[in-house]
Design a protein around this motif. Structure first.
Motif, PDB file in Angstrom:
ATOM      1  N   LEU A 149      -9.671 -14.872  36.606  1.00 59.64           N
ATOM      2  CA  LEU A 149      -8.455 -14.453  37.006  1.00 59.64           C
ATOM      3  C   LEU A 149      -7.645 -15.941  37.341  1.00 59.64           C
ATOM      4  O   LEU A 149      -6.613 -15.929  38.104  1.00 59.64           O
ATOM      5  CB  LEU A 149      -8.376 -13.987  38.463  1.00 59.64           C
ATOM      6  N   SER A 150      -7.789 -17.066  36.450  1.00 56.19           N
ATOM      7  CA  SER A 150      -6.933 -17.953  36.531  1.00 56.19           C
ATOM      8  C   SER A 150      -5.496 -18.132  36.377  1.00 56.19           C
ATOM      9  O   SER A 150      -4.745 -18.844  36.643  1.00 56.19           O
ATOM     10  CB  SER A 150      -7.606 -19.540  35.999  1.00 56.19           C
ATOM     11  N   PHE A 151      -5.241 -16.894  35.617  1.00 50.54           N
ATOM     12  CA  PHE A 151      -3.922 -16.777  35.372  1.00 50.54           C
ATOM     13  C   PHE A 151      -3.102 -16.478  36.633  1.00 50.54           C
ATOM     14  O   PHE A 151      -1.740 -16.612  36.415  1.00 50.54           O
ATOM     15  CB  PHE A 151      -3.399 -15.680  34.234  1.00 50.54           C
ATOM     16  N   LEU A 152      -3.403 -16.012  37.642  1.00 46.44           N
ATOM     17  CA  LEU A 152      -2.901 -16.046  38.792  1.00 46.44           C
ATOM     18  C   LEU A 152      -2.692 -17.372  39.748  1.00 46.44           C
ATOM     19  O   LEU A 152      -4.143 -18.027  39.877  1.00 46.44           O
ATOM     20  CB  LEU A 152      -3.672 -14.858  39.851  1.00 46.44           C
ATOM     21  N   PRO A 153      -1.923 -17.932  40.218  1.00 51.99           N
ATOM     22  CA  PRO A 153      -1.996 -19.088  40.896  1.00 51.99           C
ATOM     23  C   PRO A 153      -3.036 -19.482  42.074  1.00 51.99           C
ATOM     24  O   PRO A 153      -3.479 -20.693  41.922  1.00 51.99           O
ATOM     25  CB  PRO A 153      -0.377 -19.476  41.343  1.00 51.99           C
ATOM     26  N   PHE A 154      -3.206 -18.460  42.753  1.00 51.07           N
ATOM     27  CA  PHE A 154      -3.990 -18.654  43.918  1.00 51.07           C
ATOM     28  C   PHE A 154      -5.445 -18.497  43.584  1.00 51.07           C
ATOM     29  O   PHE A 154      -6.493 -18.707  44.321  1.00 51.07           O
ATOM     30  CB  PHE A 154      -3.767 -17.769  44.928  1.00 51.07           C
ATOM     31  N   PHE A 155      -5.775 -18.130  42.428  1.00 49.84           N
ATOM     32  CA  PHE A 155      -7.218 -18.445  41.788  1.00 49.84           C
ATOM     33  C   PHE A 155      -7.540 -19.524  40.973  1.00 49.84           C
ATOM     34  O   PHE A 155      -8.729 -19.755  40.440  1.00 49.84           O
ATOM     35  CB  PHE A 155      -7.577 -17.048  41.024  1.00 49.84           C
ATOM     36  N   LYS A 156      -6.588 -20.203  40.552  1.00 49.97           N
ATOM     37  CA  LYS A 156      -6.616 -21.524  39.950  1.00 49.97           C
ATOM     38  C   LYS A 156      -7.330 -22.698  40.715  1.00 49.97           C
ATOM     39  O   LYS A 156      -7.195 -22.850  41.669  1.00 49.97           O
ATOM     40  CB  LYS A 156      -5.401 -22.121  39.501  1.00 49.97           C
ATOM     41  N   VAL A 157      -8.266 -23.267  39.894  1.00 46.78           N
ATOM     42  CA  VAL A 157      -8.992 -24.490  40.332  1.00 46.78           C
ATOM     43  C   VAL A 157      -8.791 -25.655  39.347  1.00 46.78           C
ATOM     44  O   VAL A 157      -8.819 -25.379  38.217  1.00 46.78           O
ATOM     45  CB  VAL A 157     -10.657 -24.248  40.457  1.00 46.78           C
ATOM     46  N   GLU A 158      -8.549 -26.839  39.783  1.00 52.31           N
ATOM     47  CA  GLU A 158      -8.324 -27.943  39.176  1.00 52.31           C
ATOM     48  C   GLU A 158      -9.794 -28.602  38.329  1.00 52.31           C
ATOM     49  O   GLU A 158      -9.771 -29.593  39.029  1.00 52.31           O
ATOM     50  CB  GLU A 158      -7.447 -29.193  39.934  1.00 52.31           C
ATOM     51  N   THR A 159     -10.163 -27.762  37.754  1.00 53.50           N
ATOM     52  CA  THR A 159     -11.371 -28.109  36.919  1.00 53.50           C
ATOM     53  C   THR A 159     -11.780 -27.555  35.614  1.00 53.50           C
ATOM     54  O   THR A 159     -10.914 -26.324  35.528  1.00 53.50           O
ATOM     55  CB  THR A 159     -12.665 -28.215  37.883  1.00 53.50           C
TER      56      THR A 159
END
Length: 324
Positions: A149-159
Motif C-alpha cells: 500500500l505504499s502508493f498511499l503516502p501514509f503507508f510509505k516508508v523510506e527504505t
C-alpha cells in the motif's frame, strides 16, 4: 371573591441537602478545570511572549538555541490517537455487542469482569508488553502494509521494501506500533461505555421487533444501535481523550523525532505528553514554560474533544432515533 391559593410544596430537608451537595460538586469540578487552564495559560506567557506564533509553527525542539515549537509534536499526538481510535472503536463495538446481545449469561459475567480488569491494568504494563513482545512481531505487518500500500503516502516508508535483507529498524519504535498499544488501553474503556448503553435498550422494543419477525441481528440493527448511538459517540470520544494523553506507553515505545511527516509505519515520532515527561526534569525556567505551553495545547485539545462529544451526544441522545 375567592382567589386561588398558591401551592408551595415544602421540599424535604434531605432533598435540599442532596441538591446542595450535587450542585457544589458540579461547581467544584468547573473551578478545578478552570484553575488548571488558567495556571497553564499563565505559565505559558513567557514562552508565547518570546516566541509568538512560531511556537505553533516551528517543528524543532532545540533548547540550546531557543528554537522551540510543537508543530511536529502536535501532529504526532494526533497520529497516535487516530491510529488507536481506528483500531479500538470497531473492536470495542463488536465486543460490546457480543457481551450485551449474544454471549450466554455465565460467559457474559466473565467477559465483563475481564473487560474491567483490562481497564485497571497500568499503562506501563501495556508499554512493556508492546516494547518487548508486540514490536518484534508487528513489524512484519508494517512491512507488508508498506510493500502493498505504499502508493498511499501514509503507508510509505523510506527504505527498500523489496530487499531480501530488509531494515527492520526502520519499522520499530513507530507511531503505528505505539497506536496499536494505546488502542489496547482504549478498548476496555470504550467497550464498557458502549456495553452499558446497549444493555439499557428498551425490552419492550426488543420484544416488539422479535414479534414482527425480526432476527437477532435485526433487533441489534433496528433497536440497539439506534438507541445506543449516543453511547457509541461518547465512548469513542472518551477513548480519544485517553489516547491523546497517554504518556508511559508512548515514552517506552516510540523513538523521539521532531519531523513533520504523515508516515506512521516509519520509525520515529513524538507526542506532547511524551515530550513533557522526558524533558521536564532537565528543563530551565524558559524551557519549563515552553513545556507548560505545550501542556496547554494538549489541555485545549482534550477540552475541545469533550465539548464536541457532549454536543453530539446531546443532539443524538440514546433512544431518540429508535424505529421498529
Amino acid at each position: 371573591m375567592d382567589e386561588p391559593r398558591v401551592l408551595a410544596p415544602a421540599v424535604p430537608v434531605a432533598d435540599r441537602v442532596f441538591r446542595a451537595v450535587v450542585r457544589s460538586c458540579g461547581v467544584l469540578v468547573l473551578l478545578i478545570m478552570g484553575g488548571i487552564g488558567l495556571f497553564l495559560a499563565y505559565q505559558a506567557i513567557p514562552t508565547l511572549d518570546v516566541l509568538g506564533w512560531s511556537f505553533f509553527t516551528e517543528n524543532r525542539w532545540r533548547p540550546e538555541s531557543n528554537q522551540l515549537g510543537i508543530l511536529s509534536i502536535a501532529l504526532g499526538t494526533l497520529q497516535v490517537a487516530l491510529v488507536a481510535i481506528l483500531i479500538a472503536v470497531p473492536v470495542a463495538l463488536g465486543t460490546a455487542l457480543y457481551i450485551s446481545e449474544y454471549a450466554p449469561l455465565k460467559v457474559r459475567r466473565t467477559l465483563v469482569a475481564l473487560l474491567d480488569l483490562m481497564a485497571a491494568v497500568p499503562s506501563v504494563i501495556y508499554g512493556l508488553w508492546g516494547f518487548f513482545f508486540l514490536q518484534g512481531e508487528i513489524i512484519y505487518l508494517s512491512r507488508w502494509l508498506s510493500r502493498n500500500l505504499s502508493f498511499l503516502p501514509f503507508f510509505k516508508v523510506e527504505t527498500d521494501t523489496t530487499a531480501a535483507v530488509w531494515e527492520k529498524s526502520q519499522y520499530t519504535s513507530s507511531i503505528f506500533i505505539c497506536g496499536v498499544v494505546v488502542s489496547m488501553m482504549v478498548i476496555p474503556i470504550t467497550a464498557s461505555v458502549m456495553r452499558e448503553v446497549f444493555s439499557s435498550a428498551p425490552v419492550g422494543e426488543r420484544e416488539a421487533a422479535l414479534a414482527l419477525g425480526s432476527t437477532r441481528w435485526g433487533v441489534v440493527r433496528s433497536v440497539v444501535l439506534p438507541f445506543g448511538r449516543g453511547g457509541i459517540i461518547g465512548g469513542t470520544m472518551l477513548g480519544l481523550g485517553r489516547a491523546l494523553g497517554e504518556t508511559i506507553a508512548v515514552a517506552l515505545i516510540i523513538s523521539p523525532a521532531f519531523d513533520v511527516k504523515f508516515r506512521p509505519l516509519e520509525k520515529g515520532g513524538n507526542t506532547i505528553s511524551q515530550l513533557i515527561a522526558l524533558r521536564f526534569g532537565e528543563s530551565s525556567p524558559f524551557q519549563l514554560s515552553a513545556l507548560l505551553a505545550a501542556g496547554l495545547v494538549l489541555f485545549l485539545f482534550t477540552l475541545l474533544i469533550n465539548v464536541l462529544a457532549s454536543t453530539v451526544v446531546a443532539r443524538s441522545r440514546s433512544g431518540a432515533a429508535t424505529e421498529i
